[in-house]
Design an enzyme around this catalytic site. Structure first.
Site, PDB file in Angstrom:
ATOM      1  CG  HIS A   1      -1.074  -8.362   0.280  1.00  0.00           C
ATOM      2  ND1 HIS A   1      -1.026  -7.217   0.442  1.00  0.00           N
ATOM      3  CD2 HIS A   1      -2.712  -8.344  -0.215  1.00  0.00           C
ATOM      4  CE1 HIS A   1      -1.940  -5.699  -0.259  1.00  0.00           C
ATOM      5  NE2 HIS A   1      -2.497  -7.125  -0.086  1.00  0.00           N
TER       6      HIS A   1
ATOM      7  CE1 TYR B   1      -3.187  -3.024   0.595  1.00  0.00           C
ATOM      8  CE2 TYR B   1      -3.962  -2.433   2.552  1.00  0.00           C
ATOM      9  CZ  TYR B   1      -4.117  -2.935   1.183  1.00  0.00           C
ATOM     10  OH  TYR B   1      -4.805  -3.911   1.750  1.00  0.00           O
TER      11      TYR B   1
END
Length: 273
Positions: A105, A47
């Site tokens: 992830h 991110y």
């Protein structure tokens, strides 16, 4: 706020997601969320906002032990040494000694899952991670992690909203007493415009997005991590905690199409396996 207890951690059922909030602009957004009462913050190395999240936490004055902080290792970094470096980098950027939850992830096709999970479990022993989890696993991968490898998976984070059926996954996770953490719970903004959700919302005096969140929170073992850049939307998401759906509402939402998956990067696993 109600929490889900799993593998020694307490996961607040309504968290704050930070996907697509890169850079320093993320800091005031997270500061606002913390001021409003969010205590579960979800980020990831991908991110590109861990420094901003860490700065927001530092400026909040909230004790570290009062917060649940999740970050994740990217699928390109799933060799053991790469995972170690990724965690060290994440901790440094966040400015913390530990994260409450460290997650894979996305799976990678060439990963050695046993080695990945063994490495991540070593962080628990070191005290830099309190619990580990996985995101975006299909059923085969998830069963391999839990049933074959026996890893202490604290939760599974996947796309889940009123337009996508995750009943098989949820049933399996409930059997194992493992929470499901729903990302994209508002279907990337589409929930707000759905006529059925809007009609139910009008009945309860709230918006369609709050109904989508309330529907997820109505389900046993489910936590949600909506993101919201504006303070009023952050508050509206919190207000979903007070919405109580009835059977008529649930039946109407059950009739919505449940085959719409909106997060499908090219490295996704084969979802039906």
């Amino acid at each position: 706020m109600e929490v889900l207890k799993t593998q020694g951690i307490e996961l607040p059922r309504l968290g704050f997601g930070t996907f697509r909030m890169p850079g320093a602009d993320c800091q005031p957004v997270v500061e606002s969320a913390l001021e409003l009462g969010y205590r579960h913050i979800d980020t990831a190395e991908m991110y590109q906002n861990e420094e901003a999240v860490g700065a927001a936490i530092a400026s909040s004055g909230i004790g570290r032990e009062q917060l649940h902080l999740t970050t994740k290792v990217w699928h390109e970094n799933l060799k053991p040494e790469s995972i170690r470096r990724a965690l060290e980098s994440s901790l440094a950027k966040l400015g913390v000694d530990y994260v409450d939850l460290y997650m894979v992830h996305w799976p990678s096709r060439d990963m050695n899952l046993g080695a990945v999970l063994e490495t991540m479990q070593s962080f628990i022993q070191q005290g830099t991670v309190r619990a580990i989890g996985v995101c975006n696993f299909n059923m085969t991968l998830l069963k391999s992690a839990i049933d074959d490898i026996g890893a202490p998976i604290a939760c599974h984070q996947i796309e889940y909203h009123p337009f996508l059926d995750q009943s098989k996954m949820l049933s399996y996770l409930r059997e194992k007493a493992i929470p499901l953490v729903a990302y994209a719970p508002l279907a990337q903004g589409r929930a707000a415009d759905d006529a059925v959700l809007r009609e139910i919302g009008a009945k309860h005096g709230v918006g369609a997005s709050q109904i989508a969140l309330a529907w997820l929170l109505d389900q046993q073992g489910v936590a949600v991590i909506p993101k919201a850049g504006r303070r009023e939307n952050q508050q509206a998401n919190l207000d979903a905690l007070t919405v109580k759906l009835d059977d008529e509402d649930r039946q109407a939402i059950a009739r919505l199409p449940k085959n719409q998956r909106f997060v499908t990067p090219p490295f996704s696993p084969e979802w039906d396996k």
